[in-house]
Design a protein around this motif. Structure first.
Motif, mmCIF file in Angstrom:
data_model
loop_
_atom_site.group_PDB
_atom_site.id
_atom_site.type_symbol
_atom_site.label_atom_id
_atom_site.label_comp_id
_atom_site.label_asym_id
_atom_site.label_seq_id
_atom_site.Cartn_x
_atom_site.Cartn_y
_atom_site.Cartn_z
ATOM 1 N N SER A 240 2.499 2.918 -5.718
ATOM 2 C CA SER A 240 2.229 4.359 -5.722
ATOM 3 C C SER A 240 3.525 5.145 -5.535
ATOM 4 O O SER A 240 3.730 6.198 -6.167
ATOM 5 C CB SER A 240 1.226 4.729 -4.629
ATOM 6 N N MET A 266 0.521 5.936 -12.634
ATOM 7 C CA MET A 266 -0.373 6.520 -11.633
ATOM 8 C C MET A 266 -1.837 6.333 -12.009
ATOM 9 O O MET A 266 -2.699 6.141 -11.143
ATOM 10 C CB MET A 266 -0.076 8.011 -11.462
ATOM 11 N N LEU A 269 -3.748 3.396 -10.576
ATOM 12 C CA LEU A 269 -4.221 3.458 -9.190
ATOM 13 C C LEU A 269 -5.687 3.889 -9.110
ATOM 14 O O LEU A 269 -6.345 3.666 -8.102
ATOM 15 C CB LEU A 269 -3.349 4.420 -8.381
ATOM 16 N N MET A 278 -6.741 5.731 -1.595
ATOM 17 C CA MET A 278 -5.793 6.106 -2.641
ATOM 18 C C MET A 278 -6.355 7.141 -3.611
ATOM 19 O O MET A 278 -5.610 7.876 -4.257
ATOM 20 C CB MET A 278 -5.387 4.852 -3.419
ATOM 21 N N VAL A 282 -4.335 10.178 -5.869
ATOM 22 C CA VAL A 282 -4.158 10.053 -7.313
ATOM 23 C C VAL A 282 -4.835 11.197 -8.062
ATOM 24 O O VAL A 282 -4.262 11.774 -8.991
ATOM 25 C CB VAL A 282 -4.697 8.703 -7.812
#
Length: 324
Positions: A240, A266, A269, A278, A282
């Motif tokens: 990340s 990205m 993710l 997460m 994101v």
């Protein structure tokens, strides 16, 4: 009648899956691998792990037990069943978990399932099993023996034998104040040495720590190299940082902006689907990055993500196998 009864039992064992199966089928191997991947992403791998566990795979039995225990937040009867199955095949991680069952939440509630051995007996067997391997030079067994015995000498032996996880763990202990150093600067030097050794040994969480030390010393380029290696190894936290840095002109690594690459990476993710918290990060960053891209560039970014996924291991949070 005895022969008929024997074959009836034998058939039932085949249907249920033999606990001593020597080799998984390709489909069972795929299920096991996918189950462990999901577990390492803090997602539910139980249905897949169960396939391989029922077939007798020791590692799958352990991870299934871990999944069940974490979901329930205490040692359930079924979790203990699978820990026991793994332990009976020599898994000292499972023996460690079973050695602590007496102090678990179920003990307080008075509903602990009856086992074939007491927690103390599992602890003794775990020590004996791990020590037999440690005496032959098994550095991982030395590391686990540290927790089975509460003796620092086994952690130090594991570190000396070059086990990356032990090096990382001892470094974190020193950073928290453990140990005595005559010269103040020696503590920080030793922490750096341990994180460096662990990172070079391939342990991704140590790569992040070592990269941070290098950056703090003014060596951003070398630090970034380790961030890249950690991202390539699949560490979600490092990945990340790696992906985000390409969209931040003032990122701490001095990396040139590449919005296309950042968006493509990205996006991967999102596959964590909220695992490890997460998702919010994101979902907040992707629209910001997208504002710098054309529709054609977004399509190009998606291809970057597809290519990365095909060439690298799945993203993982690398949870501790001992299940602390």
């Amino acid at each position: 009648m005895k022969i008929k009864a024997f074959f009836t039992v034998f058939l039932l064992m085949i249907m249920a899956g033999c606990v001593w199966a020597e080799k998984l089928t390709p489909a069972q191997e795929i299920a096991k691998s996918h189950g462990i991947t999901l577990y390492n992403q803090y997602k539910d791998g139980e249905p897949y792990l169960r396939i391989a566990a029922v077939a007798g795979d020791r590692e799958a039995q352990y991870y299934l037990a871990e999944d069940l225990r974490h979901t329930a937040r205490y040692m359930t009867a079924e979790a203990e069943k699978w820990y026991t199955a793994a332990a009976n095949q020599g898994d000292y991680y499972a023996m460690y978990q079973l050695s602590g069952k007496g102090s678990d939440l179920c003990n307080v509630m008075g509903n602990c399932p009856a086992g074939t051995k007491t927690a103390g007996e599992w602890l003794l067997q775990g020590r004996e099993t791990a020590k037999a391997l440690a005496d032959k030079g098994d550095a991982e067994a030395m590391y686990v023996l540290h927790f089975l015995t509460n003796k620092d000498e086994w952690l130090e032996k594991s570190v000396a034998a070059g086990y990356p996880k032990a090096q990382w763990y001892l470094a974190t202990m020193y950073r928290e104040g453990k140990g005595f150093f005559i010269f103040p600067g020696r503590r920080s030097d030793r922490i750096k040495e341990l994180f460096k050794g662990s990172a070079e040994g391939g342990y991704p969480p140590a790569m992040l720590e070592y990269a941070g030390i290098l950056r703090s010393e003014g060596n951003r380029d070398e630090g970034w190299r380790w961030i890249k290696k950690g991202a390539e190894a699949g560490n979600a936290a490092i990945f990340s940082d790696y992906a985000y840095s390409y969209s931040d002109a003032e990122n701490r690594w001095g990396t040139p902006v590449d919005y296309v690459k950042s968006y493509g990476l990205m996006s991967l993710l999102l596959e964590l689907n909220g695992g490890g918290g997460m998702q919010v990060f994101v979902e907040g960053e992707l629209p910001r990055i997208a504002r710098h891209l054309t529709s054609e560039e977004i399509e190009e970014a998606k291809k970057i993500g597809v290519d990365w996924k095909a060439a690298h291991p799945p993203l993982s949070f690398f949870p501790d196998k001992l299940g602390f």
